[in-house]
Scaffold this motif. Structure first.
Motif, PDB file in Angstrom:
ATOM      1  N   PHE A   1     -16.525  16.799 -36.741  1.00 43.24           N
ATOM      2  CA  PHE A   1     -17.684  16.658 -37.615  1.00 43.24           C
ATOM      3  C   PHE A   1     -18.657  15.600 -37.084  1.00 43.24           C
ATOM      4  O   PHE A   1     -19.865  15.836 -36.969  1.00 43.24           O
ATOM      5  CB  PHE A   1     -17.203  16.288 -39.024  1.00 43.24           C
ATOM      6  N   THR A   2     -18.136  14.402 -36.722  1.00 42.01           N
ATOM      7  CA  THR A   2     -19.031  13.344 -36.226  1.00 42.01           C
ATOM      8  C   THR A   2     -19.652  13.742 -34.892  1.00 42.01           C
ATOM      9  O   THR A   2     -20.838  13.451 -34.622  1.00 42.01           O
ATOM     10  CB  THR A   2     -18.237  12.037 -36.068  1.00 42.01           C
ATOM     11  N   HIS A   3     -18.890  14.429 -34.031  1.00 44.56           N
ATOM     12  CA  HIS A   3     -19.428  14.880 -32.744  1.00 44.56           C
ATOM     13  C   HIS A   3     -20.571  15.870 -32.960  1.00 44.56           C
ATOM     14  O   HIS A   3     -21.618  15.792 -32.301  1.00 44.56           O
ATOM     15  CB  HIS A   3     -18.314  15.530 -31.922  1.00 44.56           C
ATOM     16  N   TYR A   4     -20.392  16.817 -33.919  1.00 49.73           N
ATOM     17  CA  TYR A   4     -21.422  17.824 -34.170  1.00 49.73           C
ATOM     18  C   TYR A   4     -22.702  17.171 -34.697  1.00 49.73           C
ATOM     19  O   TYR A   4     -23.809  17.549 -34.306  1.00 49.73           O
ATOM     20  CB  TYR A   4     -20.893  18.844 -35.179  1.00 49.73           C
ATOM     21  N   VAL A   5     -22.571  16.205 -35.603  1.00 49.81           N
ATOM     22  CA  VAL A   5     -23.752  15.559 -36.189  1.00 49.81           C
ATOM     23  C   VAL A   5     -24.539  14.804 -35.115  1.00 49.81           C
ATOM     24  O   VAL A   5     -25.761  14.955 -34.993  1.00 49.81           O
ATOM     25  CB  VAL A   5     -23.331  14.610 -37.331  1.00 49.81           C
ATOM     26  N   TYR A   6     -23.861  14.000 -34.289  1.00 51.81           N
ATOM     27  CA  TYR A   6     -24.574  13.215 -33.277  1.00 51.81           C
ATOM     28  C   TYR A   6     -25.095  14.105 -32.142  1.00 51.81           C
ATOM     29  O   TYR A   6     -26.135  13.800 -31.539  1.00 51.81           O
ATOM     30  CB  TYR A   6     -23.667  12.116 -32.727  1.00 51.81           C
ATOM     31  N   ALA A   7     -24.420  15.220 -31.860  1.00 50.35           N
ATOM     32  CA  ALA A   7     -24.919  16.135 -30.829  1.00 50.35           C
ATOM     33  C   ALA A   7     -26.246  16.751 -31.248  1.00 50.35           C
ATOM     34  O   ALA A   7     -27.075  17.090 -30.407  1.00 50.35           O
ATOM     35  CB  ALA A   7     -23.886  17.227 -30.566  1.00 50.35           C
ATOM     36  N   HIS A   8     -26.453  16.889 -32.572  1.00 45.30           N
ATOM     37  CA  HIS A   8     -27.730  17.413 -33.063  1.00 45.30           C
ATOM     38  C   HIS A   8     -28.902  16.516 -32.652  1.00 45.30           C
ATOM     39  O   HIS A   8     -30.028  16.981 -32.480  1.00 45.30           O
ATOM     40  CB  HIS A   8     -27.669  17.534 -34.588  1.00 45.30           C
ATOM     41  N   PHE A   9     -28.625  15.223 -32.508  1.00 46.34           N
ATOM     42  CA  PHE A   9     -29.669  14.274 -32.119  1.00 46.34           C
ATOM     43  C   PHE A   9     -29.624  13.983 -30.619  1.00 46.34           C
ATOM     44  O   PHE A   9     -30.230  13.011 -30.145  1.00 46.34           O
ATOM     45  CB  PHE A   9     -29.510  12.975 -32.911  1.00 46.34           C
ATOM     46  N   GLY A  10     -28.891  14.803 -29.860  1.00 47.57           N
ATOM     47  CA  GLY A  10     -28.849  14.658 -28.408  1.00 47.57           C
ATOM     48  C   GLY A  10     -27.959  13.545 -27.915  1.00 47.57           C
ATOM     49  O   GLY A  10     -28.088  13.116 -26.760  1.00 47.57           O
ATOM     50  N   LYS A  11     -27.036  13.085 -28.757  1.00 50.29           N
ATOM     51  CA  LYS A  11     -26.171  11.978 -28.376  1.00 50.29           C
ATOM     52  C   LYS A  11     -24.740  12.486 -28.198  1.00 50.29           C
ATOM     53  O   LYS A  11     -24.146  13.053 -29.117  1.00 50.29           O
ATOM     54  CB  LYS A  11     -26.195  10.885 -29.452  1.00 50.29           C
ATOM     55  N   GLU A  12     -24.170  12.324 -27.020  1.00 49.48           N
ATOM     56  CA  GLU A  12     -22.787  12.701 -26.748  1.00 49.48           C
ATOM     57  C   GLU A  12     -21.880  11.487 -26.999  1.00 49.48           C
ATOM     58  O   GLU A  12     -21.987  10.471 -26.324  1.00 49.48           O
ATOM     59  CB  GLU A  12     -22.642  13.167 -25.299  1.00 49.48           C
ATOM     60  N   ILE A  13     -20.972  11.612 -27.999  1.00 48.55           N
ATOM     61  CA  ILE A  13     -20.121  10.475 -28.363  1.00 48.55           C
ATOM     62  C   ILE A  13     -18.650  10.736 -28.057  1.00 48.55           C
ATOM     63  O   ILE A  13     -17.807   9.871 -28.300  1.00 48.55           O
ATOM     64  CB  ILE A  13     -20.274  10.133 -29.859  1.00 48.55           C
ATOM     65  N   GLY A  14     -18.318  11.912 -27.533  1.00 53.10           N
ATOM     66  CA  GLY A  14     -16.914  12.216 -27.242  1.00 53.10           C
ATOM     67  C   GLY A  14     -16.337  13.176 -28.254  1.00 53.10           C
ATOM     68  O   GLY A  14     -16.826  13.287 -29.389  1.00 53.10           O
ATOM     69  N   GLY A  15     -15.269  13.889 -27.858  1.00 50.99           N
ATOM     70  CA  GLY A  15     -14.739  14.952 -28.681  1.00 50.99           C
ATOM     71  C   GLY A  15     -13.686  14.541 -29.681  1.00 50.99           C
ATOM     72  O   GLY A  15     -13.361  15.314 -30.576  1.00 50.99           O
TER      73      GLY A  15
END
Length: 470
Positions: free
Chosen positions: A386-400
């Motif tokens: 869930f957190t990965h999907y939300v931050y990926a929407h803003f172009g930020k890769e935070i890890g899986g």
């Protein structure tokens, strides 16, 4: 033989006889006393002090008496059978007349155990207690196992016998009045058989009606006048369909007879949709167009700014050359002032940081999405997906998953967390849960199997540390 006529002989005989009679009387009295004492002992009630886990039925088994006799003697409620630890109970003797009375007056009948029956269910059906069933059938206190086909004794046959006797008496009276005993018995048998058949038919009709009503209740759905239909395609979920039509997941369940899983190809009824997928696609296209226009405008503005800077730099160079030619002595001071003016014309670089409020607002759009282990899409999320999907929407890769996401920014304490920051549970390098902070002590996360994305509070589930995403 003359001493037989002597007076002293008779006196001696009388004394001997009196002494013997006294001994016989004393012996008889002693025997009677012993008999009465033993009889009193045999008939005396036994006192028992209740200990933990004692029941009336247990005591009846221990002392070989009936439950009813113990409850009657001690005025115990025969519905609840309640006794208290430390209470002293009087246990009647086995040969007490009350025991015989209980055994002779208590009427029973037999029932056959069916598949799925238990002692408790049979007790409820026969309006009696489990202890009573155990007492009638000599079952131990810890014995619960019964099996289909087993025959058990249950109380209550006396009433049935009385009714049978009354019916028999009525039949005999009617037979005597009509003087046709054979025909009357035949008529009575036919009447009883017809009544039994009628009762069975009514029971079957009632059962069928209840079954039909139950089935109607299961399939009954609510369809409004303003509704549309939607065919499920692979990858869709109730949540995504509800979002597409502007309705809730509960309304979809109310308007459709849904099973445990959503099958592709199923046609769903959508009650009172507030938007259509076509409008949503149009809005998305408009948003993309607006974004493209904004990017174009930004590029044009940047190009214009660069052109202005180049023009101004050229003008400044020409002015410097003119001033150097006209005023050689002041050229050095003007050359020093010119570079100082140039930085003021430069445009600041665009910030690459992500708005925490935007992250929090976007995350809350997925409230209600079910938890799926390893899920990383709106069809189902786990916590890190869930957190990965939300931050990926803003172009930020935070890890899986949680441990890589610990390094997505700067670690801070929970008290320093701001809106949009990540909250972690567990020691660093071994975290087991992650959420997005919403501010005010609240966070949003995909909690655990069987639940959906929802908002929680750190007062009830305290995080270990926070990370501000860079």
């Amino acid at each position: 033989m003359q001493f037989l006529h002597h007076p002293m002989f008779y006196i001696a005989v009388v004394v001997i006889l009196n002494h013997t009679a006294k001994n016989i009387l004393i012996g008889a009295a002693g025997a009677a006393g012993l008999f009465l004492a033993s009889a009193a002992t045999a008939n005396a009630d036994t006192a028992h002090k209740v200990v933990k886990s004692d029941t009336v039925w247990d005591l009846s088994q221990k002392y070989g008496v009936s439950v009813k006799s113990i409850e009657t003697l001690n005025k115990i409620d025969q519905n609840s059978h309640l006794i208290v630890t430390g209470q002293t109970l009087q246990i009647p003797a086995k040969n007490d007349a009350r025991q015989q009375e209980d055994k002779t007056t208590e009427a029973t009948h037999e029932v056959s155990v069916k598949d799925g029956d238990s002692l408790w269910l049979i007790a409820q059906a026969e309006n009696t207690t489990v202890d009573k069933l155990r007492s009638l059938n000599n079952l131990k206190a810890d014995e619960h196992l019964i099996y289909p086909g087993q025959t058990l004794k249950v109380p209550g046959a006396a009433q049935a016998a009385a009714q049978t006797q009354m019916t028999s008496a009525d039949t005999q009276q009617a037979s005597a009045q009509t003087q046709q005993p054979a025909q009357q018995n035949t008529s009575a048998d036919q009447t009883q058989q017809a009544a039994a058949t009628n009762a069975q038919t009514q029971q079957e009709s009632s059962t069928a009606a209840n079954s039909e009503a139950s089935q109607q209740q299961k399939v009954q759905v609510v369809v409004s006048a303003n509704h549309t239909t939607h065919t499920v395609v692979s990858g869709e979920s109730l949540w995504s369909i509800a979002q597409a039509y502007g309705v809730t997941v509960d309304s979809l369940r109310q308007s459709n007879n849904l099973g445990a899983t959503l099958v592709a190809g199923t046609t769903l009824t959508i009650n009172d949709p507030t938007k259509t997928p076509a409008q949503q696609q149009t809005q998305a296209a408009q948003q993309q167009t607006q974004a493209a226009q904004q990017q174009t405008q930004a590029a044009q503005t940047e190009a214009l700014t660069q052109t202005q800077q180049t023009t101004q730099s050229s003008n400044n160079a020409q002015q410097q050359q003119t001033q150097q030619q006209s005023q050689p002595s002041s050229s050095s001071s003007q050359q020093q002032s010119a570079p100082a003016q140039q930085p003021a014309t430069q445009t600041p670089a665009a910030s690459s940081s992500i708005s925490g409020s935007a992250v929090a607002a976007y995350a809350q759009q997925f409230i209600g999405v079910p938890y799926v282990s390893g899920g990383k899409t709106p069809s189902g999320f786990d916590c890190s997906g869930f957190t990965h999907y939300v931050y990926a929407h803003f172009g930020k890769e935070i890890g899986g998953w949680t441990v890589p996401q610990e390094s997505a920014g700067t670690q801070i304490s929970v008290s320093q967390a701001q809106v949009g920051d990540l909250l972690f549970w567990g020691a660093r390098g071994n975290t087991y849960h992650v959420a997005i902070y919403l501010g005010g002590g609240q966070y949003i996360a995909a909690p655990e199997p069987g639940q959906s994305v929802k908002i929680g509070n750190i007062r009830y589930f305290q995080p270990s540390f926070a990370v501000h995403v860079n």
